[in-house]
Structures are given as structure tokens and as C-alpha cells.
Write an enzyme that holds these catalytic residues in place. Sequence first.
Site, PDB file in Angstrom:
ATOM      1  N   ASP A   1      54.447  45.955   0.519  1.00 22.52           N
ATOM      2  CA  ASP A   1      54.349  46.146   1.971  1.00 22.52           C
ATOM      3  C   ASP A   1      52.879  46.152   2.367  1.00 22.52           C
ATOM      4  OD1 ASP A   1      55.326  46.558   4.549  1.00 22.52           O
ATOM      5  OD2 ASP A   1      55.303  48.733   4.355  1.00 22.52           O
TER       6      ASP A   1
ATOM      7  N   ASP B   1      50.171  54.006   0.172  1.00 21.63           N
ATOM      8  CA  ASP B   1      51.615  53.886   0.414  1.00 21.63           C
ATOM      9  C   ASP B   1      52.259  52.767  -0.399  1.00 21.63           C
ATOM     10  OD1 ASP B   1      54.137  54.262   1.308  1.00 21.63           O
ATOM     11  OD2 ASP B   1      53.764  53.664   3.380  1.00 21.63           O
TER      12      ASP B   1
END
EC number: 2.7.11.1
Length: 330
Positions: free
Chosen positions: A204, A221
Site C-alpha cells: 500500500d 504502515d
Amino acid sequence: MTDNLSQPFYQLMPDTVIDAVESRGYLSDGRILALNSYENRVYQVGIDEAEPLIAKFYRPARWSDEQIREEHEFCFEMVEQELPVVAPLRDDNGESLFRFGDYRFSLYPRRGGRAPELSDPDHLYRLGQTLGRIHLVGAARDFQHRPALTIKSYGYDSVELIGESFIPATLKEAYTSLTRDLLNEVESAFHRAGQVKLIRAHGDCHGGNILWRDDTPNFVDFDDARMAPAIQDLWMLLTGDDRNELQLQLNEVVEGYNEFADFDPRELHLVEALRTLRMLHYSAWLGRRWDDPAFPHNFSWFNTERYWGEHLLQLREQFAKLREAPLELL
């Protein structure tokens, strides 16, 4: 939509967040700030006479403990190679996944920074260099518990969910026909690319998950980390619609990347295919999370007649892009 509103995850309160952090031996100063995260619940928690910590509480049933620990271990491997990755904190026993009551959570150091300037060739070159190093670590071994990015999971499963539960009846025939054609084109793109190597990837890698600080991109993340082609972490760095500009951006990224890893140009066949899968998966993600009160509140435009009309228009435009020649390395 299997989430249950009675689950404690939806009832997470500031006092519980602070108690969970303090259960790991920290003393909070009582300050707490909810951060912009929807899949999980993430908070900045003030620590007495120390820098704040970031506490991440995991959504139930999304990842198993083994899958979360694989993500953490991937981050630790990268930190050992002195890569600018924000990894979770470990206790004296080396544990990074903690429990407090009904919750699973991890703690991270706070890392400041700003989003990279994706129109800046120097930023793109540095991002390419760093991703090349990240992918060297990612290619060293495979995930054993985390899934791969596949046409089925991101494409066919997403279309099935939307078609059965969300698309308005007036648009269902158009949606079914268009997504069938889209996925045929996606299949063709993967066929043209051939047997590309899957590696442990960020998954991502958009600008919001990169913090630019001290002329260095810090990657955060890794919650969506999975086995995927290397291009999955590169294509989201390309911005705009002008093909010539996209070519220049691509070459800056790949030039930096090739200093540390070998980019396979066959993967350029997958850029628009992966973009298509992300579009389909995003709508399905919103649908799967619609029982979470945070989603109707923050995504009130979703599941309206207007939204689905615009979604179909975007998918038609994407179908045209899938039929264009792929970008090339100059």
C-alpha cells in the site's frame, strides 16, 4: 459484512487505550489523539517525560497473530539493514504484539515528516533507491502466513461482493458486464507479463505511507504487506495523466531502484492491471466495513446512486487504459 457492532473494537475508549499502553510499563500523561486510520484504530498517546508513542489496535478477524508477527518480523529485518522503516517496539522478550483484555495492539515510536513530492525527480529517485533496498530484503524469503495479491482476491471476490450486496439494481447489468470485461483485460495483462516474481512487498505504498524527513523517505504502515510483484510498490508513485510525464517519473524511480535491485521490465504490463484491481478492491473494502460506525460517518458518499454512477465511469476510463500500450523504460 461479518463485523458485529457489539465487538469491543467498536467501543474502544480513551481510558482503555491509555490503560493498554500503561500495561506495557509506560506512564501516560493523559494526552491522547486519534489518528487518521479506519482499518485499525490508531492513537498518539502522550508519555510522561518522554516522546509520545503510537498505539495501534488491530481490527478483529482481519489478520491472525501469525500474520501480524510476520509483518513485524519483515519490519525488523529491514531495520537490521538500516532501512528507514518505522518498526514496532519490542519488549525484553522480543515480543511486539500485545494483548489487553479483548484487544490486540502494538506500539510504535512517533516519527514526524511530510509526504514526498512525487513531482520532484530527486524525491522519486530516492524513493526508488529505498524501495530497491526494501525489495532486496523482501525477496530474501517468502511470507508463510500472509496472502498474495491475486486477481481473485482483489478482483473477482470484490466484484462478487459488490454485485450481490451493493450495486443498485438499475446499474447491476452494466456493472456485471463492465467488470467482466475489465477482469478479462487484467488476466491478459498478467499473461503478457509472464511468470513475474512475487516478493514480500509493502502493498500500500502511496504517499500517505511515506514520511519525508531529513531528505530521507521513511516508510510506515506495513499492515497491507503481502506477496506481490515489485511493481505494486512502484506504480503508486506515478502521478498524473500525461504519458510523457509518467514516463519521466517511471525512469527516475527505476533508475534509483536498479542501484540496489534488478527491476524486471515485464512488470510494466501490470501497472494498469494493478490499478484496476485496487479500484475494485477499494469499493469492496468500503462495503465489507460498512457495519463499522466509523465508515458511514467518514465515507457518507459511499453506496449512493451518485457514487456508483461515478464508479462505473471511472471503471470505463480504466478499461480504455488497460488497452493502451504499457509504459516503457527510456
